[in-house]
Write a protein that holds these residues in place. Structure first.
Motif, PDB file in Angstrom:
ATOM      1  N   ILE A  67       0.835  -1.194   0.000  1.00  0.00           N
ATOM      2  CA  ILE A  67       0.000   0.000   0.000  1.00  0.00           C
ATOM      3  C   ILE A  67       0.872   1.247   0.000  1.00  0.00           C
ATOM      4  CG2 ILE A  67      -1.835   1.253   1.201  1.00  0.00           C
ATOM      5  CD1 ILE A  67      -2.577  -1.392   2.564  1.00  0.00           C
ATOM      6  N   LEU A  68       0.561   2.162  -0.901  1.00  0.00           N
ATOM      7  CA  LEU A  68       1.267   3.440  -0.984  1.00  0.00           C
ATOM      8  C   LEU A  68       0.250   4.565  -0.801  1.00  0.00           C
ATOM      9  CD1 LEU A  68       3.425   2.644  -4.154  1.00  0.00           C
ATOM     10  CD2 LEU A  68       4.245   2.737  -1.789  1.00  0.00           C
ATOM     11  N   SER A  69       0.483   5.430   0.165  1.00  0.00           N
ATOM     12  CA  SER A  69      -0.409   6.561   0.397  1.00  0.00           C
ATOM     13  C   SER A  69       0.153   7.814  -0.261  1.00  0.00           C
ATOM     14  CB  SER A  69      -0.578   6.804   1.903  1.00  0.00           C
ATOM     15  OG  SER A  69      -1.324   7.988   2.131  1.00  0.00           O
ATOM     16  N   SER A  70      -0.670   8.483  -1.047  1.00  0.00           N
ATOM     17  CA  SER A  70      -0.233   9.690  -1.754  1.00  0.00           C
ATOM     18  C   SER A  70      -0.364  10.947  -0.906  1.00  0.00           C
ATOM     19  CB  SER A  70      -1.057   9.873  -3.038  1.00  0.00           C
ATOM     20  OG  SER A  70      -0.961   8.743  -3.867  1.00  0.00           O
ATOM     21  N   ASN A  71      -0.990  10.821   0.273  1.00  0.00           N
ATOM     22  CA  ASN A  71      -1.225  11.988   1.136  1.00  0.00           C
ATOM     23  C   ASN A  71      -1.902  13.122   0.361  1.00  0.00           C
ATOM     24  OD1 ASN A  71      -0.047  10.864   3.516  1.00  0.00           O
ATOM     25  ND2 ASN A  71       1.965  11.222   2.623  1.00  0.00           N
TER      26      ASN A  71
END
Length: 323
Positions: free
Chosen positions: A96-100
């Motif tokens: 999982i990658l969060s782009s904020n």
């Protein structure tokens, strides 16, 4: 401690790296005694196979990249659970990658997925994302991609969203049927397509009853809802409320509790993942946007695309799915 490689094991045992590799794979050409020595050495020195190298040879990583605009308590956990249920059965892992909510970060995450040789990407775009130009490289690399929940107008990638217009229309009809005359509708970020589609549908439905007064506000967070309502509810009275999401409901609920308005004959309708309203107040009526269903559907579509991927499929008309 330095990671032990096949070359390290070969030097320790004074045999070739190819012999070590074949021994670890239980190749029939390698004797049982050599296999035993190699396995003992591998266990002793904590040898771990290089998954990246293996996937490079097999041209499949069995890994999916999941890119989301933010990590929050609302909605996302259910989606992740739905995605996980499908990928686990298929023998896939995902990160999982969060782009904020940053478009620049989202672009970096796309590159990370490409460099990690993922088999597919599931992405919910940021509030700053206005087009999908930065996603086209995924198509060029023949990486299966599904856009879910938050999207933008496009005809290149398959997308999975809720039927926002239908849900907003149904919510408005519930308030009308209850006899509400003065309604406050609370929407999220007004720059988002999901907000605009729900806003237009909700307003169009309410306007069919000209005797109703409709007030709308836009808030990017539950805290902002509370802040605006602290002013609005001290000066005006409403007999009906609409919250377009669980997050906006949190702010609304807090403001109603503060003024003891939740115990009056006011109608509150929300579009929700389904869990929050029944724990806050059993009188809240809600239309369910099932995150788990969205997660399983999006992941299933992605798996289907990965299994069937070939060049001509990339040229077929794009499909958009509404739950």
């Amino acid at each position: 401690m330095k990671r032990t490689t096949i070359k390290d094991l070969a030097e320790m045992l004074n045999i070739s790296a190819s012999t070590v590799s074949r021994a670890l794979k239980d190749h029939p050409d390698i004797s049982s005694s050599v296999k035993l020595k190699v396995r003992e050495a591998a266990e002793t020195f904590n040898y771990v196979p290089n998954d990246f190298a293996i996937s490079f040879r097999k041209k499949s990583s069995k890994v999916i990249g999941l890119i989301v605009p933010e990590i929050s308590m609302f909605f996302l956990p259910s989606i992740i659970n739905g995605i996980s249920s499908v990928l686990n059965k298929e023998g896939y892992r995902f990160f999982i990658l969060s782009s904020n909510d940053s478009f620049d970060t989202e672009k970096e995450h796309i590159e990370t997925c490409i460099n990690s040789r993922v088999d597919g990407v599931l992405i919910s775009v940021t509030n700053e994302t206005k087009d999908i130009e930065h996603l086209k490289k995924l198509r060029e690399m023949e990486i299966s991609t599904i856009i879910f929940d938050k999207t933008v107008a496009q005809d290149i990638f398959e997308s999975v969203t809720f039927d926002n217009e239908k849900n907003a229309e149904s919510a408005a009809e519930k308030l009308i049927d209850h006899g509400c005359q003065k309604i406050l509708a609370i929407f999220g970020d007004e720059n988002l397509e999901i907000t605009q589609s729900r806003l237009i549908s909700f307003k169009n439905t309410i306007e069919k009853s000209p005797e109703i007064n409709l007030y709308t506000i836009f808030c990017k967070s539950a805290d902002l809802v509370k802040k605006k309502l602290d002013v609005l509810l001290d000066n005006q009275s409403f007999d009906g409320f609409f919250a377009m999401s669980d997050e906006t409901l949190m702010g609304l609920h807090s403001s109603l509790i503060k003024r003891n308005l939740n115990n009056t004959n006011k109608k509150i309708v929300v579009i929700s993942e389904g869990k929050l309203p029944k724990y806050l107040d059993e009188n809240y009526e809600y239309l369910i946007n099932d995150g788990y269903e969205m997660g399983t559907f999006a992941a299933t579509k992605l798996m289907d695309n990965i299994k069937n991927l070939n060049p001509h499929l990339l040229k077929e008309p794009t499909q958009h799915y509404y739950l």
